[in-house]
Design an enzyme around this catalytic site. Sequence first.
Site, PDB file in Angstrom:
ATOM      1  N   LYS A 177      22.505  21.366   4.528  1.00  0.00           N
ATOM      2  CA  LYS A 177      22.663  20.017   3.980  1.00  0.00           C
ATOM      3  C   LYS A 177      24.030  19.922   3.314  1.00  0.00           C
ATOM      4  CE  LYS A 177      20.345  16.122   3.401  1.00  0.00           C
ATOM      5  NZ  LYS A 177      19.404  15.495   4.334  1.00  0.00           N
TER       6      LYS A 177
ATOM      7  N   GLY B 150       4.435  -0.336   5.675  1.00  0.00           N
ATOM      8  CA  GLY B 150       5.875  -0.492   5.923  1.00  0.00           C
ATOM      9  C   GLY B 150       6.132  -1.036   7.315  1.00  0.00           C
TER      10      GLY B 150
ATOM     11  N   GLY C 272       9.521  -1.320   8.609  1.00  0.00           N
ATOM     12  CA  GLY C 272      10.945  -1.110   8.857  1.00  0.00           C
ATOM     13  C   GLY C 272      11.102  -0.383  10.180  1.00  0.00           C
ATOM     14  N   ASN C 273      12.091   0.474  10.266  1.00  0.00           N
ATOM     15  CA  ASN C 273      12.363   1.166  11.534  1.00  0.00           C
ATOM     16  C   ASN C 273      11.127   1.926  12.040  1.00  0.00           C
ATOM     17  OD1 ASN C 273      13.379   3.894  12.887  1.00  0.00           O
ATOM     18  ND2 ASN C 273      14.885   2.308  13.333  1.00  0.00           N
ATOM     19  N   VAL C 274      10.526   2.749  11.199  1.00  0.00           N
ATOM     20  CA  VAL C 274       9.391   3.572  11.644  1.00  0.00           C
ATOM     21  C   VAL C 274       8.140   2.711  11.870  1.00  0.00           C
ATOM     22  CG1 VAL C 274       7.914   5.540  11.066  1.00  0.00           C
ATOM     23  CG2 VAL C 274      10.337   5.598  10.463  1.00  0.00           C
ATOM     24  N   GLY C 275       7.795   1.887  10.877  1.00  0.00           N
ATOM     25  CA  GLY C 275       6.575   1.078  10.950  1.00  0.00           C
ATOM     26  C   GLY C 275       6.575   0.122  12.138  1.00  0.00           C
TER      27      GLY C 275
HETATM   28  P1  NAD Z   1      13.243   1.148   6.524  1.00  0.00           P
HETATM   29  O1  NAD Z   1      14.128   0.967   5.357  1.00  0.00           O
HETATM   30  O2  NAD Z   1      13.702   0.737   7.877  1.00  0.00           O
HETATM   31  O3  NAD Z   1      11.832   0.426   6.256  1.00  0.00           O
HETATM   32  C1  NAD Z   1      11.107   0.592   5.080  1.00  0.00           C
HETATM   33  C2  NAD Z   1       9.981  -0.441   5.061  1.00  0.00           C
HETATM   34  O4  NAD Z   1       9.181  -0.189   3.924  1.00  0.00           O
HETATM   35  C3  NAD Z   1      10.440  -1.883   4.950  1.00  0.00           C
HETATM   36  O5  NAD Z   1       9.653  -2.678   5.821  1.00  0.00           O
HETATM   37  C4  NAD Z   1      10.082  -2.262   3.506  1.00  0.00           C
HETATM   38  O6  NAD Z   1       9.786  -3.623   3.335  1.00  0.00           O
HETATM   39  C5  NAD Z   1       8.852  -1.431   3.317  1.00  0.00           C
HETATM   40  N1  NAD Z   1       8.459  -1.216   1.917  1.00  0.00           N
HETATM   41  C6  NAD Z   1       9.214  -1.048   0.819  1.00  0.00           C
HETATM   42  N2  NAD Z   1       8.422  -0.929  -0.272  1.00  0.00           N
HETATM   43  C7  NAD Z   1       7.157  -0.996   0.159  1.00  0.00           C
HETATM   44  C8  NAD Z   1       5.886  -0.946  -0.470  1.00  0.00           C
HETATM   45  N3  NAD Z   1       5.785  -0.763  -1.778  1.00  0.00           N
HETATM   46  N4  NAD Z   1       4.773  -1.043   0.303  1.00  0.00           N
HETATM   47  C9  NAD Z   1       4.869  -1.214   1.629  1.00  0.00           C
HETATM   48  N5  NAD Z   1       6.026  -1.275   2.289  1.00  0.00           N
HETATM   49  C10 NAD Z   1       7.165  -1.164   1.557  1.00  0.00           C
HETATM   50  O7  NAD Z   1      12.878   2.724   6.494  1.00  0.00           O
HETATM   51  P2  NAD Z   1      12.412   3.629   7.718  1.00  0.00           P
HETATM   52  O8  NAD Z   1      13.608   4.193   8.384  1.00  0.00           O
HETATM   53  O9  NAD Z   1      11.377   2.932   8.511  1.00  0.00           O
HETATM   54  O10 NAD Z   1      11.748   4.852   6.930  1.00  0.00           O
HETATM   55  C11 NAD Z   1      10.452   4.753   6.363  1.00  0.00           C
HETATM   56  C12 NAD Z   1      10.008   6.134   5.897  1.00  0.00           C
HETATM   57  O11 NAD Z   1      10.060   7.059   6.982  1.00  0.00           O
HETATM   58  C13 NAD Z   1      10.858   6.778   4.799  1.00  0.00           C
HETATM   59  O12 NAD Z   1      10.012   7.571   4.008  1.00  0.00           O
HETATM   60  C14 NAD Z   1      11.804   7.678   5.557  1.00  0.00           C
HETATM   61  O13 NAD Z   1      12.269   8.747   4.757  1.00  0.00           O
HETATM   62  C15 NAD Z   1      10.867   8.176   6.638  1.00  0.00           C
HETATM   63  N6  NAD Z   1      11.564   8.675   7.824  1.00  0.00           N
HETATM   64  C16 NAD Z   1      12.329   7.852   8.582  1.00  0.00           C
HETATM   65  C17 NAD Z   1      12.967   8.353   9.697  1.00  0.00           C
HETATM   66  C18 NAD Z   1      13.791   7.464  10.592  1.00  0.00           C
HETATM   67  O14 NAD Z   1      14.348   7.969  11.571  1.00  0.00           O
HETATM   68  N7  NAD Z   1      13.867   6.177  10.339  1.00  0.00           N
HETATM   69  C19 NAD Z   1      12.831   9.712  10.035  1.00  0.00           C
HETATM   70  C20 NAD Z   1      12.020  10.532   9.240  1.00  0.00           C
HETATM   71  C21 NAD Z   1      11.383   9.991   8.138  1.00  0.00           C
END
Ligand code: NAD
Length: 368
Positions: free
Chosen positions: A74, A179, A181-184
């Site tokens: 890291k 959630g 966002g990207n993952v959800g």
């Molecule tokens: P993102 O920023 O694209 O989306 C986050 C989502 O969470 C948004 O829709 C936001 O409105 C929502 N949110 C915020 N507060 C909330 C709450 N209290 N209750 C419900 N929803 C809430 O993030 P992402 O990239 O989708 O990542 C989400 C999680 O997955 C994080 O923990 C991240 O560390 C993990 N993750 C992501 C990746 C990746 O490639 N994107 C990889 C590994 C792990």
Amino acid sequence: MEEMYDAYGPEKVIEVYNPKVGMRGYVVIDNRSLGPGKGGIRMTPTVSMEEVFRLARTMTWKNSIADLPFGGAKGGIIADPKQLTPKKKAEIVKAYGEAMKIVCPDLWVAAPDISTAEEEMRIFANAVGSNKACTGKPKDMGGLPHELGSTGFGVYHSALVALKHIGLDIKKITFAVEGFGNVGWFVSKFLTEAGAKLVGVSDSKGLIYNEKGIDFKKLAEIKKKEGTVVKYPGKVLKDSEIVSLKVDMLVTAAIPDLIKPNDVDSIKTKLIVCGSNIAMSHETEESLYRHKVLVVPDFVANAGGVISSYVEYIGGDEKKMWKMVEEKITKNTKLVLKNSEKKKISPRTAAMDIAVERVLKKCKTCKI
Ligand code: NAD
């Protein structure tokens, strides 16, 4: 600082400084038994050596359980991005990249993390003088964009394995996603396309619940237009109420510590697939295991992103990325759940045992 050093590493802890540019940073290469250390560059005003070390160690196990030929590492740059002009930020990343030539790309392959993204990866790779210096690069440098949804795709495949493991048919289940966002977003898309019924989705504005089922396309349109999922027709609940919904499967994809220790008794789902990082403490995970709720740990289910990074590193294209994410996530989730069942240990303990064993098998410096 002493507690940083144990039987596995870290192998190298390097601090770099360029007073002329005002760049100070570190890299921690934790363990390279499985390949060059892989891990992102975090830029925050408070990033410390210990924090970088802890993240590097997490990467050692994450890459190992993902079955990738990468070790753990890291990087950290001490700077407040909010106080920097884009030009100054670029200068700092460039100076950091030049200073890291001593280890990158042979011993360390970087990636984006907090406050570093595609453009910073371009600057970093150019400063190091190698396209192999980092992943997460822009498309024109061979990057595989985050927006393709590799993590959500991996979480989906992990969910398929877990559902089969507990004898549930994807076409007959209900599920909720924390959630959007990207993952959800991507996990909801792939699961609904496979026939599962989405009944609850939350974002930072709240939770929408509709027992008749939520249409993914309509939901996606509403989220784009209104900026929130709660405008979808249905019952609006508090975001935290997602934990106790009566669904067959809950997918976490937003905040850390969603599930608190005292939620364990009110959980009605049979399966939790962790798309987000640290959705609960390890103790809560163990407690759910004792309560017969199957939890697929984060570093098993959400490894699609690191697998996609590996494909970028070897110069692969999108097609190769989809194939490798599906194959590795499916194989690793199956192995973890099989070992958990056989050894009567939680999936997290089973996954850690596998990750540690893979590292130890090839480690020349570990004290076993
Ligand atoms: P993102 O920023 O694209 O989306 C986050 C989502 O969470 C948004 O829709 C936001 O409105 C929502 N949110 C915020 N507060 C909330 C709450 N209290 N209750 C419900 N929803 C809430 O993030 P992402 O990239 O989708 O990542 C989400 C999680 O997955 C994080 O923990 C991240 O560390 C993990 N993750 C992501 C990746 C990746 O490639 N994107 C990889 C590994 C792990």
